[in-house]
Design an enzyme around this catalytic site. Structure first.
Site, short mmCIF file in Angstrom:
data_model
loop_
_atom_site.label_atom_id
_atom_site.label_comp_id
_atom_site.label_asym_id
_atom_site.label_seq_id
_atom_site.Cartn_x
_atom_site.Cartn_y
_atom_site.Cartn_z
N LEU A 7 0.87 -1.19 0.00
CA LEU A 7 0.00 0.00 0.00
C LEU A 7 0.90 1.24 0.00
O LEU A 7 1.78 1.36 0.87
CB LEU A 7 -0.90 -0.01 1.24
CG LEU A 7 -1.67 1.27 1.58
CD1 LEU A 7 -2.63 1.66 0.47
CD2 LEU A 7 -2.45 1.10 2.89
N GLY A 10 0.00 8.83 -1.75
CA GLY A 10 0.51 9.97 -2.54
C GLY A 10 1.07 9.56 -3.89
O GLY A 10 2.18 9.96 -4.25
N CYS A 11 0.27 8.81 -4.67
CA CYS A 11 0.77 8.26 -5.95
C CYS A 11 0.31 9.03 -7.18
O CYS A 11 0.46 8.54 -8.30
CB CYS A 11 0.35 6.80 -6.08
SG CYS A 11 1.09 5.75 -4.83
N SER A 12 -0.26 10.23 -7.00
CA SER A 12 -0.70 10.99 -8.20
C SER A 12 0.48 11.52 -9.00
O SER A 12 0.34 11.85 -10.17
CB SER A 12 -1.60 12.15 -7.77
OG SER A 12 -0.85 13.07 -7.00
N GLY A 14 5.23 12.21 -8.93
CA GLY A 14 6.52 12.17 -8.25
C GLY A 14 6.97 10.80 -7.77
O GLY A 14 6.84 9.78 -8.46
N ILE A 15 7.51 10.80 -6.57
CA ILE A 15 8.15 9.61 -5.99
C ILE A 15 7.13 8.48 -5.80
O ILE A 15 7.41 7.32 -6.10
CB ILE A 15 8.83 9.98 -4.65
CG1 ILE A 15 9.98 10.97 -4.91
CG2 ILE A 15 9.31 8.74 -3.91
CD1 ILE A 15 10.56 11.62 -3.66
N GLY A 16 5.93 8.82 -5.31
CA GLY A 16 4.90 7.80 -5.08
C GLY A 16 4.51 7.11 -6.38
O GLY A 16 4.40 5.88 -6.44
N SER A 142 13.44 12.74 4.32
CA SER A 142 14.24 13.66 3.51
C SER A 142 15.55 13.91 4.26
O SER A 142 15.63 13.63 5.46
CB SER A 142 13.47 14.98 3.40
OG SER A 142 14.26 16.00 2.84
N TYR A 155 8.40 22.28 7.53
CA TYR A 155 8.66 21.05 6.76
C TYR A 155 9.70 20.20 7.49
O TYR A 155 9.52 18.99 7.69
CB TYR A 155 9.12 21.41 5.35
CG TYR A 155 9.44 20.19 4.50
CD1 TYR A 155 8.43 19.29 4.14
CD2 TYR A 155 10.74 19.93 4.06
CE1 TYR A 155 8.71 18.17 3.37
CE2 TYR A 155 11.02 18.80 3.28
CZ TYR A 155 10.01 17.93 2.94
OH TYR A 155 10.29 16.83 2.18
N1 LIG Z 1 10.86 16.49 -4.20
C1 LIG Z 1 11.79 16.60 -3.26
O1 LIG Z 1 12.75 17.38 -3.41
C2 LIG Z 1 11.75 15.70 -2.05
C3 LIG Z 1 12.94 15.51 -1.32
C4 LIG Z 1 12.92 14.71 -0.20
C5 LIG Z 1 11.74 14.12 0.21
N2 LIG Z 1 10.59 14.32 -0.49
C6 LIG Z 1 9.36 13.69 0.02
O2 LIG Z 1 8.89 12.77 -0.95
C7 LIG Z 1 7.48 12.58 -0.78
C8 LIG Z 1 6.82 12.69 -2.14
O3 LIG Z 1 7.02 13.99 -2.66
P1 LIG Z 1 7.29 14.28 -4.22
O4 LIG Z 1 8.61 14.93 -4.34
O5 LIG Z 1 7.00 13.08 -5.01
O6 LIG Z 1 6.22 15.46 -4.49
P2 LIG Z 1 4.81 15.46 -5.25
O7 LIG Z 1 5.00 15.07 -6.68
O8 LIG Z 1 4.21 16.80 -4.94
O9 LIG Z 1 3.98 14.31 -4.52
C9 LIG Z 1 3.40 14.48 -3.26
C10 LIG Z 1 2.22 13.53 -3.19
O10 LIG Z 1 1.62 13.63 -1.88
C11 LIG Z 1 0.23 13.74 -2.09
N3 LIG Z 1 -0.52 14.28 -0.97
C12 LIG Z 1 -0.48 15.53 -0.43
N4 LIG Z 1 -1.36 15.61 0.58
C13 LIG Z 1 -1.96 14.40 0.67
C14 LIG Z 1 -2.98 13.85 1.51
N5 LIG Z 1 -3.59 14.59 2.46
N6 LIG Z 1 -3.35 12.55 1.33
C15 LIG Z 1 -2.76 11.79 0.37
N7 LIG Z 1 -1.83 12.27 -0.48
C16 LIG Z 1 -1.45 13.54 -0.31
C17 LIG Z 1 0.09 14.59 -3.34
O11 LIG Z 1 -1.23 14.51 -3.87
P3 LIG Z 1 -1.88 15.67 -4.78
O12 LIG Z 1 -1.44 15.38 -6.19
O13 LIG Z 1 -3.35 15.51 -4.58
O14 LIG Z 1 -1.34 16.99 -4.28
C18 LIG Z 1 1.14 13.89 -4.21
O15 LIG Z 1 0.62 12.70 -4.74
C19 LIG Z 1 7.03 13.65 0.22
O16 LIG Z 1 6.85 13.04 1.49
C20 LIG Z 1 8.20 14.63 0.26
O17 LIG Z 1 8.29 15.28 1.50
C21 LIG Z 1 10.57 15.10 -1.61
#
Ligand SMILES: NC(=O)c1ccc[n+]([C@@H]2O[C@H](COP(=O)([O-])OP(=O)(O)OC[C@H]3O[C@@H](n4cnc5c(N)ncnc54)[C@H](OP(=O)(O)O)[C@@H]3O)[C@@H](O)[C@H]2O)c1
Length: 286
Positions: A7, A10-12, A14-16, A142, A155
């Site tokens: 499971l 947050g899979c819409s 990025g990383i998910g 992170s 954050y």
């Molecule tokens: N990008 C970076 O530089 C980086 C670095 C280190 C760690 N991270 C971590 O990696 C993880 C994924 O981030 P990402 O970089 O892939 O960014 P992202 O593309 O913005 O993805 C974030 C995901 O979280 C979802 N989300 C936000 N609020 C939510 C909620 N209430 N319930 C369920 N889903 C929710 C978003 O959904 P929506 O599409 O609906 O907004 C999106 O699918 C995060 O925990 C972030 O802190 C990111």
């Protein structure tokens, strides 16, 4: 062998999204890829393709801020598969703001999403894994989970909280054979930066913030972006580290995702006084 059931939140994007697709394409896994708004499932469907969709990858609604959305997904997983092997807590939001101008509703939104929502979903999954006497919970934090960063106060606070929570749970539940891992990326090219202001503005348009503070905010962010540009990773690279974590026979507690992230972790741990940490920012930003 029966597939391992995963499971992910947050899979819409990025990383998910990357981790969900990589695991769904791996022969050992069946993936429940969740998102808070299933109207945004197009990119995931496209990336998964007909080979995976509704075969090894199932898209479902789960909002980490709304615990009523947990039960239908968990019930479906248990009714269809009889088990849940891996939970990947990936959903998260950033907040980049002049700290004294951060609105408290925004602070709550970040902490409710990144910390409380993650914890509540983990609480819902622990009894399932205890009953199975096995499970693996992977929390995406992170380098901001062990290194403070100017203007990312809330954050960082949220990711530090998840780091402490994960270490504690790992020790608490090791005798139930529930393992925990932290994924600690540095900067990653995703929608994260565009989504970063969901919780608040930067404070730049706040008349109560003085002009010198605003100038410094812009200068520091510009400098930090220059520093991080050469070490920025792709979502697929982080997805690969997540696959490694869940396929390692003895998963580590921590996975830094790049040499730069490993260097920063070592740097932090090498000086318990914290003086080197402050000098690092003094040298880099002043
Ligand atoms: N990008 C970076 O530089 C980086 C670095 C280190 C760690 N991270 C971590 O990696 C993880 C994924 O981030 P990402 O970089 O892939 O960014 P992202 O593309 O913005 O993805 C974030 C995901 O979280 C979802 N989300 C936000 N609020 C939510 C909620 N209430 N319930 C369920 N889903 C929710 C978003 O959904 P929506 O599409 O609906 O907004 C999106 O699918 C995060 O925990 C972030 O802190 C990111």
């Amino acid at each position: 062998m029966a597939p391992r059931i995963v499971l992910i939140t947050g899979c819409s994007s990025g990383i998910g999204l990357s981790a969900a697709v990589a695991l769904a394409k791996h022969p050992d896994f069946k993936v429940y890829a969740t998102m808070r708004n299933t109207g945004k499932k197009g990119d995931l469907e496209k990336a998964a393709g007909g080979g995976c969709l509704d075969k090894t990858l199932f898209i479902r609604k789960l909002d980490v801020k709304d615990d009523k959305t947990f039960k239908p997904v968990l019930d479906e997983i248990i009714n269809s598969n009889g088990k849940l092997d891996v939970l990947i807590n990936n959903a998260g939001l950033g907040m980049l703001t002049i700290s004294e101008a951060a609105p408290v509703e925004g602070v709550r939104h970040i902490l409710e999403t990144n910390v409380i929502g993650l914890f509540q979903l983990t609480q819902a999954v622990i009894p399932i894994m205890k009953k199975q006497k096995a499970g693996h919970i992977v929390n995406v934090t992170s380098i901001a989970g062990f290194l403070g960063t100017p203007y990312s106060t809330i954050y960082c606070a949220s990711k530090f909280a998840v780091e402490g929570m994960t270490e504690s749970l790992a020790a608490e539940l090791m005798s139930d054979n529930i393992r925990f891992s932290l994924i600690e990326p540095g900067p990653v090219k995703t929608n994260f930066r565009e989504n970063i202001q969901e919780a608040s503005g930067t404070g730049l348009d706040n008349p109560d913030v003085d002009e010198d503070t605003k100038k410094r905010f812009v200068a520091v962010l510009t400098k930090l972006r220059e520093i991080y540009a050469p070490v920025t990773q792709t979502a697929d690279e982080i997805g690969g580290v997540i696959v490694k974590a869940v396929t390692d026979e003895k998963p580590c507690l921590r996975y830094q995702t790049s040499e730069d992230a490993i260097k920063r972790a070592k740097f932090k741990l090498a000086d318990p006084s914290g003086n080197s940490f402050l000098s690092m920012y003094r040298e880099a930003l002043e």
